[in-house]
Design an enzyme around this catalytic site. Structure first.
Site, PDB file in Angstrom:
ATOM      1  N   ARG A  77       0.855  -1.184   0.000  1.00 11.73           N
ATOM      2  CA  ARG A  77       0.000   0.000   0.000  1.00 11.73           C
ATOM      3  C   ARG A  77       0.893   1.235   0.000  1.00 11.73           C
ATOM      4  NH1 ARG A  77      -2.359   3.331   4.871  1.00 11.73           N
ATOM      5  NH2 ARG A  77      -3.455   4.869   3.631  1.00 11.73           N
ATOM      6  N   HIS A  91      -2.931  11.224   0.604  1.00 11.91           N
ATOM      7  CA  HIS A  91      -2.464  10.960   1.974  1.00 11.91           C
ATOM      8  C   HIS A  91      -1.934  12.277   2.551  1.00 11.91           C
ATOM      9  CE1 HIS A  91      -0.942   7.573   4.717  1.00 11.91           C
ATOM     10  NE2 HIS A  91      -0.505   8.659   5.307  1.00 11.91           N
ATOM     11  N   GLU A 145      -7.304   8.948   6.367  1.00  6.88           N
ATOM     12  CA  GLU A 145      -7.532   9.553   7.685  1.00  6.88           C
ATOM     13  C   GLU A 145      -8.098  10.976   7.646  1.00  6.88           C
ATOM     14  OE1 GLU A 145      -4.292   9.117  10.420  1.00  6.88           O
ATOM     15  OE2 GLU A 145      -4.392   6.939  10.350  1.00  6.88           O
ATOM     16  N   ASN A 202      -7.294   2.085   9.680  1.00  8.88           N
ATOM     17  CA  ASN A 202      -6.001   2.279  10.342  1.00  8.88           C
ATOM     18  C   ASN A 202      -6.263   2.282  11.831  1.00  8.88           C
ATOM     19  OD1 ASN A 202      -5.017   2.850   7.786  1.00  8.88           O
ATOM     20  ND2 ASN A 202      -4.542   5.005   8.203  1.00  8.88           N
ATOM     21  N   TYR A 256      -4.259   1.515  15.797  1.00 11.13           N
ATOM     22  CA  TYR A 256      -3.011   1.175  16.491  1.00 11.13           C
ATOM     23  C   TYR A 256      -3.203   0.880  17.973  1.00 11.13           C
ATOM     24  CZ  TYR A 256      -0.425   3.168  12.475  1.00 11.13           C
ATOM     25  OH  TYR A 256       0.092   3.429  11.225  1.00 11.13           O
ATOM     26  N   GLU A 293      -3.447   0.036   8.041  1.00 13.25           N
ATOM     27  CA  GLU A 293      -2.296   0.420   8.876  1.00 13.25           C
ATOM     28  C   GLU A 293      -2.438  -0.149  10.266  1.00 13.25           C
ATOM     29  OE1 GLU A 293      -1.153   4.573   9.332  1.00 13.25           O
ATOM     30  OE2 GLU A 293      -1.624   4.929   7.217  1.00 13.25           O
TER      31      GLU A 293
HETATM   32  C1  NOJ Z   1      -1.341   7.405  10.316  1.00 14.72           C
HETATM   33  C2  NOJ Z   1      -0.924   7.941   9.000  1.00 14.72           C
HETATM   34  O1  NOJ Z   1      -1.706   7.489   7.941  1.00 14.72           O
HETATM   35  C3  NOJ Z   1       0.549   7.795   8.724  1.00 14.72           C
HETATM   36  O2  NOJ Z   1       0.892   8.807   7.828  1.00 14.72           O
HETATM   37  C4  NOJ Z   1       1.339   7.867  10.012  1.00 14.72           C
HETATM   38  O3  NOJ Z   1       2.707   7.887   9.776  1.00 14.72           O
HETATM   39  C5  NOJ Z   1       0.981   6.667  10.858  1.00 14.72           C
HETATM   40  N1  NOJ Z   1      -0.459   6.629  11.089  1.00 14.72           N
HETATM   41  C6  NOJ Z   1       1.693   6.606  12.200  1.00 14.72           C
HETATM   42  O4  NOJ Z   1       1.422   7.730  12.960  1.00 14.72           O
END
Ligand code: NOJ
Length: 492
Positions: free
Chosen positions: A101, A146, A191, A326, A328, A395
């Protein structure tokens, strides 16, 4: 005392670093499950003003005023992937990933921002990259946008210009024409939540007012891209198109009804702001009620949340071909008293208290803590909330700040998050189709510059060659990509 804390810290690292295989899901991922890695143009390419590329909002923000970046760095060279894409693909091939990606830099393809002039050198770069991927049997998953809007369009007002969705539609049409025969999965906008809640790259911005106008404009821009694809390209190219949404799982801080409601409210505000219009055609009810209530008390004569017309609802609804996500980490959420009425503020609009536990292991990014079980709950919630969509995790990854290649915590993070993803697929019947680790390599992490390292590959930013060296986590990930199994030996 210090030694004691160091001991506890190391012991925690060791216990996480050697995640007990017995606790991991030991079922193979399905044969057609896709494993991959993610990056974005601005964060890796460099060559910011070469071969006809013009300025983007990211260039203006980070390359022209590096003082806003923690280590005073910029992304003018970054990983130099513009020149080293073959090395990137060679690493992807060693890893055995199914997909890569990456994002297209709009101003590399359309220097004026408009579709009136196409930059052949920029097109050639992406054609070469895609060809290299294809030769190595790696499929491209392509993000159109992006964060890096052409500065020329920002100068025309960016999202506040009513032509904003049209600019996106025209740019995306060029991309579908040029690259669409080789791309099955398109990601429109990465995002939108942080873009619209901070407005950091968008010029004058009033938090709590422009936030929602921005959200509606980005939804409309996404829908415009989807409609271009649907009417002009889908029957021939047979691909799918989605917006990339991001956020955390919100876990109630206790099992009281108030905390459970507060956590759900945060989910609706953070995910629902985009996902609800995409799947149901309007804002979530709780957003409508709360923002209208607070707007009135603040003295506005109408809600700060723009009311969607029936035409807008119909245009946006049903335009997510899959759920691109995405995520985390996790937050805990507590109910609180109604926040004081003052100036408009989108956090106060949510009206809850979100926090993380101090004993959750923290990465070098303060917001990112190691909470693998949150991923499973998030996936289940998305399944239940949005009609059981196909999900592509676009992500997920871990940040550290060292030069060490022995990145045990990252390896455990990938292992334990994937185990929870497999549990969600297996036990909660969530349709997860793909996983993409962020990131293929260390890169320019926005205001953190090169201090927050997310790569499974180390990049030496002090060397003009930007030498890449695989970290240990990449060897573990390679094993997973090749065997579809997280432990030594899988059950089936
Ligand atoms: C979100 C973003 O899409 C990416 O650009 C960023 O580096 C990562 N997460 C980590 O923060």
């Amino acid at each position: 005392m210090l030694r004691f804390y160091r001991f506890i810290f190391c012991a925690t690292l060791l216990s996480i670093g050697s995640a007990d295989d017995a606790k991991l899901n030991n079922k193979k991922f399905p044969k057609n499950f896709l494993f991959g890695a993610s990056t974005s143009a601005f964060q890796i390419e460099g060559a910011w003003n070469l071969d006809g590329k013009t300025e983007s909002t990211c260039d203006k923000t980070f390359n022209k005023q590096p003082s806003i970046v923690i280590d005073g760095s910029d992304a003018t060279v970054a990983c130099d992937s513009y020149h080293k894409y073959k090395e990137d693909v060679a690493i992807l091939r060693e890893l055995g990933v199914d997909h890569y990606r990456f994002s297209l830099a709009w101003t590399r393809i359309l220097p004026t921002g408009y579709a009136n002039e196409i930059n052949e050198a920029g097109v050639k770069y992406y054609k070469n990259l895609i060809r290299e991927l294809k030769i190595n049997q790696i499929q491209p998953i392509v993000t159109l946008y992006h964060y890096d809007l052409p500065q020329s369009l920002q100068d025309k007002g960016g999202f506040s210009n009513p032509l904003f969705p049209e600019w996106f539609a025209n740019y995306s049409r060029v991309c579908f024409e040029l690259f669409g025969d080789d791309v099955s999965y398109w990601l429109t906008i990465n995002e939108p939540y942080p873009i619209c809640s901070m407005g950091s790259l968008s010029g004058p911005f009033v938090e709590g007012i422009d936030t929602y106008i921005c959200a509606l404009r980005y939804l409309t821009a996404h829908a415009a891209i989807w409609h271009v694809y649907d009417t002009e390209f889908r029957s021939k190219q047979k691909g799918r198109v989605a917006m990339v949404l991001n956020g955390e799982w919100a876990e109630p801080a206790s099992n009281t009804t108030d905390d459970i409601t507060a956590a759900e409210t945060r989910m609706q505000f953070m995910w629902g702001i985009f996902a609800h219009p995409l799947y149901y055609g309007d804002w979530p009810e709780i957003m409508k009620t709360r923002i209208a209530m607070r707007s009135k008390l603040e003295g506005f004569n109408q809600s700060r949340l723009p009311e969607m017309t029936q035409e807008e609802i119909n245009y946006i609804k049903g335009t997510n071909d899959f759920f691109a996500l995405n995520s985390y980490t996790t937050v805990l959420v507590k109910a609180i008293q109604e926040p004081e009425i003052s100036s408009p503020n989108s956090t106060k609009d949510i009206g809850v208290f979100a926090y993380q536990r101090d004993d959750w292991l923290s990465s070098s990014a303060s917001w990112l803590k190691f909470v693998p079980w949150g991923m499973r709950k998030l996936l289940k919630w998305i399944k239940d909330e949005y009609y059981n969509p196909n999900i592509i995790i676009t992500e997920n990854g871990w940040a550290d700040s060292t030069d060490q290649l022995d990145d045990k915590v990252r390896e455990s993070y990938i292992k334990e998050y994937l185990s929870n993803i497999r549990d969600a697929m297996d036990e909660d019947e969530v349709n997860v189709m793909a996983y993409s680790v962020w990131s293929l390599m260390d890169n320019f992490e926005w205001v953190s510059g090169y201090t927050a390292k997310f790569g499974i590959t180390y990049v030496d930013f002090n060397s003009p060659n930007r030498t890449r060296t695989r970290k240990n986590s990449s060897y573990y990930y390679e094993k997973v990509c090749k065997t579809h199994c997280l432990v030594e030996k899988c059950e089936d």
